[in-house]
Design a protein around this motif. Structure first.
Motif, PDB file in Angstrom:
ATOM      1  N   GLN A 121     -63.259  45.050  66.758  1.00 39.77           N
ATOM      2  CA  GLN A 121     -63.181  44.420  68.072  1.00 39.77           C
ATOM      3  C   GLN A 121     -64.554  44.291  68.735  1.00 39.77           C
ATOM      4  O   GLN A 121     -64.669  43.684  69.782  1.00 39.77           O
ATOM      5  CB  GLN A 121     -62.257  45.215  68.993  1.00 39.77           C
ATOM      6  N   LYS A 123     -68.348  42.920  68.535  1.00 37.75           N
ATOM      7  CA  LYS A 123     -69.241  41.952  67.889  1.00 37.75           C
ATOM      8  C   LYS A 123     -70.666  42.193  68.384  1.00 37.75           C
ATOM      9  O   LYS A 123     -70.869  42.604  69.528  1.00 37.75           O
ATOM     10  CB  LYS A 123     -68.827  40.513  68.223  1.00 37.75           C
ATOM     11  N   ALA A 142     -64.012  42.123  71.902  1.00 37.36           N
ATOM     12  CA  ALA A 142     -62.971  41.100  71.885  1.00 37.36           C
ATOM     13  C   ALA A 142     -61.620  41.804  71.928  1.00 37.36           C
ATOM     14  O   ALA A 142     -61.267  42.554  71.017  1.00 37.36           O
ATOM     15  CB  ALA A 142     -63.095  40.242  70.637  1.00 37.36           C
ATOM     16  N   MET A 147     -63.035  38.813  76.807  1.00 35.54           N
ATOM     17  CA  MET A 147     -64.355  39.078  76.237  1.00 35.54           C
ATOM     18  C   MET A 147     -65.031  40.078  77.161  1.00 35.54           C
ATOM     19  O   MET A 147     -65.223  39.806  78.355  1.00 35.54           O
ATOM     20  CB  MET A 147     -65.181  37.787  76.146  1.00 35.54           C
TER      21      MET A 147
END
Length: 170
Positions: A121, A123, A142, A147
């Motif tokens: 999850q 990034k 995420a 976001m």
């Protein structure tokens, strides 16, 4: 070629993101954006109260408060991140943080929840070159259609411009 690209991507990802998978993040809002900070850095949540202004301080430093005998600088994150200022209201929150033997408060629009993010999850932050400093970003979380901008609060508070706060409380 795909295996090489995956290996490169995996190596780049592990180098770019500290080991934060499985950690809990306190989620707060500034405008329409959601940010997360490591819950272990949070000492307490408070409503915004009057601060003592410090002459010639940067505009994002609202002032200081005496928090149970500890002089604590209060930083307005909207001003720090160059967002449109809004008046403080009953939803405005001051997150009191403890980092590197220091205490500081950050003013945010609100606090929503505490969540745990898995490795898949999170990034890596976008590479912006010299246009935008992103060294205080852990990554982007995420979560369903959300976001979350994950902040490394230690790096943010010790950055060049906020480093002044350390000097004020030393």
């Amino acid at each position: 070629m795909t295996i090489v690209a995956q290996a490169y991507s995996s190596t780049r990802r592990s180098a770019a993101i500290p080991d934060v998978a499985g950690r809990e993040f306190l989620i707060f809002t500034l405008g329409k954006e959601e940010y997360g900070i490591d819950i272990l850095k949070v000492q307490e949540l408070r409503g915004y109260d009057n601060v003592t202004y410090i002459a010639n301080a940067p505009d994002f430093l609202k002032g200081v408060v005496n928090l149970r005998g500890v002089i604590t600088p209060i930083i307005d994150m909207r001003i720090k991140f160059k967002l449109t200022a809004t008046p403080y209201d009953q939803f405005t929150v001051v997150i009191i943080l403890h980092f590197e033997s220091r205490t500081a408060g950050i003013v945010v629009d609100g606090v929503s929840d505490v969540i745990t993010l898995s490795a898949d999850q999170i990034k890596p932050p976008p590479q912006m070159g010299t246009v935008l400093k992103t060294d205080y970003l852990i990554g982007l979380g995420a979560l369903d259609d959300r976001m979350l901008i994950l902040l490394d609060i230690d790096k943010l508070m010790s950055s060049e411009e906020i480093g002044l706060v350390n000097n004020l409380t030393a």
